[in-house]
Design a protein around this motif. Structure first.
Motif, short mmCIF file in Angstrom:
data_model
loop_
_atom_site.label_atom_id
_atom_site.label_comp_id
_atom_site.label_asym_id
_atom_site.label_seq_id
_atom_site.Cartn_x
_atom_site.Cartn_y
_atom_site.Cartn_z
N HIS A 18 1.98 2.19 -13.49
CA HIS A 18 2.91 1.37 -12.72
C HIS A 18 2.32 1.01 -11.35
N ALA A 19 1.47 1.88 -10.82
CA ALA A 19 0.79 1.54 -9.56
C ALA A 19 -0.12 0.32 -9.77
N TYR A 21 0.83 -1.21 0.00
CA TYR A 21 0.00 0.00 0.00
C TYR A 21 0.86 1.26 0.00
N GLY A 22 1.99 1.22 0.73
CA GLY A 22 2.90 2.37 0.72
C GLY A 22 3.49 2.61 -0.66
N PHE A 23 3.88 1.52 -1.36
CA PHE A 23 4.41 1.68 -2.72
C PHE A 23 3.36 2.28 -3.66
N ILE A 24 2.14 1.74 -3.60
CA ILE A 24 1.08 2.22 -4.49
C ILE A 24 0.74 3.68 -4.19
N LYS A 25 0.77 4.05 -2.93
CA LYS A 25 0.46 5.44 -2.57
C LYS A 25 1.52 6.39 -3.12
N MET A 45 -9.06 3.58 -7.20
CA MET A 45 -10.26 4.04 -7.89
C MET A 45 -10.32 5.57 -7.95
N GLY A 46 -9.89 6.23 -6.87
CA GLY A 46 -9.86 7.69 -6.88
C GLY A 46 -8.90 8.25 -7.90
N LYS A 47 -7.72 7.63 -8.01
CA LYS A 47 -6.73 8.11 -8.98
C LYS A 47 -7.17 7.84 -10.41
N LYS A 73 1.15 -7.28 -8.87
CA LYS A 73 2.20 -8.04 -8.20
C LYS A 73 1.82 -8.35 -6.74
N MET A 74 1.12 -7.42 -6.13
CA MET A 74 0.67 -7.61 -4.74
C MET A 74 -0.28 -8.81 -4.66
#
Length: 540
Positions: free
Chosen positions: A432-433, A418-422, A456-458, A439-440
């Motif tokens: 890439h997110a 979640y930290g990487f995606i954020k 979804m927001g992004k 991958k997660m």
């Protein structure tokens, strides 16, 4: 009178058989004539036995014959299509029922909580996991939970209270900062409570900002609660105080108890770390000098704490001096003969990443092997986050692969992903997110509500509504309770409408106008010139 159908007879039989076999003939209602049974000694038994039917009975039907030929087939059964519940599901349902009783208002109930629980839950088997579940889902029960403890203690023949069970209640009341009830719990468990209750009580007192109460608790713990005062318990309370920055109270406590428990190197390192957590570098160095004069050797833990404190102060005041000041601490560390460990490099790498010096952090990472140190999970996670923040996407992916090959793939949990995606969504690398999100899921981590909501927001902000809808459907399919919301479209990604070209005369520029004028003048001048006649050559 018309006879009842076979199905109706079976229903009437089920209704009256239990009454007939469970009560005497004097108090049971009379049976219809066509259902009366001949007297038999077996019917006086309180158990439910199949009665004997004569051969000419009107009740003989294929379905009834099946019941009679299978004496172990139940007369009443559940026709639910749901599978039987597992023990864990059954325990969670019992915990919810207990929680509902705890949350009831006592003033509206005629019976006390233990009496109500005896009436409704006398048949259940109490386990530590059931108690923990009940307390976790009852945050608003407050002091009613103490009555729950009384009810649990009343079931001692079948369930014995342990140090772990008392620890659950101490931790529960500690979250509410209700230390008066904690005192009652400890007094009630005197002789049973042990190190777990002591650790939970000290932790809650220190986290509540009551270091003096924690110190006084240590002084009277043996007399009031029957807990053992030894060096292990002293180290625990000093560690808790120093971790939360209460170094002055910890140092005073150690000095007062020096005659009973003479401090060792571990306690000295903890005191230096406590001053560093508070940001008081001068006090930490003063304490280090006193301990050095007292004959104690400062360990790697203390130097790592000093290094972290120096880096933190440099980040706040002058980030450009961070590397030079950190180098001084490392030189002192080498001069004292204290070896570096993985935590030393982790402190340097994390602080360099926080001031966005990713390249310098990578150089430190590649030099770890010179001191015989190898990176751990914290090193890989810090560097991966920093590489993604610097938009070095490929290197970040390589760091994740290197982390897995080093054997730290278990540290890549839901929180880390979640930290990487954020971070990737923050730098607008949504594609890439999504690949990291895939991958997660491949690594076996189930995304939660926050992960789906962030993506979804992004996606909606980028105008990719179809992909956001597919993520929402995926979340619903996986049982994630995502609530539909209104997401705003980012104006930067809003497609501007194309301007429609007007059909009509094109407005000429000045050079085009001059060229057209010259062309017209040329035609006009040529119109006044007399054209020569074509001479026809005669043929002689």
């Amino acid at each position: 009178m018309a006879r009842p159908t076979p199905a109706l007879r079976l229903l009437i039989f089920r209704r009256y058989t239990y009454t007939y076999t469970s009560s005497s003939s004097s108090c049971s209602p009379p049976l219809p004539p066509h259902l009366r049974l001949p007297p038999s000694s077996s019917h006086s038994s309180p158990q439910l036995n199949l009665p004997f039917f004569p051969a000419k009975s009107h009740f003989r039907s294929p379905l009834c014959a099946f019941f009679l030929s299978h004496p172990h087939f139940p007369l009443s059964r559940s026709f639910s299509s749901q599978p039987p519940e597992t023990p864990n599901e059954d325990e969670s349902l019992i915990a919810q029922s207990l929680s509902a009783e705890l949350l009831k208002f006592a003033e509206f109930e005629s019976l006390s909580l233990p009496q109500r629980l005896d009436l409704s839950f006398s048949h259940i088997t109490v386990t530590p996991s059931l108690i923990l579940q009940t307390l976790n889902i009852s945050p608003d029960a407050r002091r009613t939970a103490f009555d729950f403890l009384k009810w649990v203690s009343s079931r001692t023949p079948r369930f014995e209270l342990t140090d772990e069970v008392y620890c659950f209640f101490v931790d529960y009341f500690g979250r509410k900062k209700d230390f008066k009830v904690i005192h009652d719990v400890l007094v009630d468990g005197k002789g049973v409570i042990g190190p777990k209750c002591f650790a939970a009580c000290i932790d809650r007192m220190v986290r509540a900002g009551r270091p003096k109460d924690a110190v006084s608790f240590f002084d009277r713990m043996e007399k009031d609660y029957g807990l053992v005062r030894d060096r292990k318990s002293l180290n625990l309370i000093v560690s808790e105080l120093c971790e939360k920055g209460f170094a002055s109270q910890a140092e005073k406590m150690v000095k007062n108890l020096a005659n009973e428990f003479f401090p060792d190197g571990y306690v000295c390192d903890l005191l230096i770390k406590g001053w560093c957590v508070n940001g008081k570098l001068d006090e930490a160095r003063r304490s280090a000098r006193e301990m050095y004069r007292g004959g104690f050797e400062i360990g790697t833990t203390a130097y790592n704490a000093i290094l972290d404190c120096v880096c933190k102060l440099c980040r706040e005041k002058d980030p450009l001096r961070l590397q030079s000041e950190a180098e001084k601490v490392l030189v002192d560390m080498d001069a004292a003969g204290v070896p570096r460990n993985v935590e030393t490099f982790n402190v340097l790498i994390s602080n360099l990443c926080k001031i966005r010096k990713t390249e310098d952090a990578m150089k430190v990472f590649f030099r770890m092997g010179e001191w015989g140190c190898y990176p751990d999970a914290a090193t890989f996670l810090d560097l991966t986050r920093s590489l993604y923040q610097a938009a070095r996407i490929g290197e970040g992916d390589e760091m994740i692969d290197r982390m897995k090959s080093a054997g730290y793939g278990d540290a890549l949990d839901k929180k880390a992903y979640y930290g990487f995606i954020k971070i990737l969504c923050g730098i607008e690398r949504i594609d890439h997110a999504l690949s990291v999100f895939t991958k997660m899921k491949e690594d076996g981590c189930k995304p939660g509500i926050k992960t789906y909501d962030l993506l979804m927001g992004k996606l909606c902000a980028h105008g990719r509504v179809d992909k956001a809808n597919s993520l929402f459907n995926e979340a619903v399919k996986n049982g994630v309770q995502v609530e539909p919301k209104e997401y705003k479209l980012d104006p930067r990604f809003n497609k501007k409408p194309t301007a429609v070209k007007k059909k009509g005369k094109k407005r000429l520029t000045l050079p085009e106008k001059m060229a057209l004028k010259r062309k017209k003048l040329r035609k006009l001048n040529l119109s006044f010139v007399k054209k020569p006649k074509r001479m026809i050559r005669r043929m002689f």
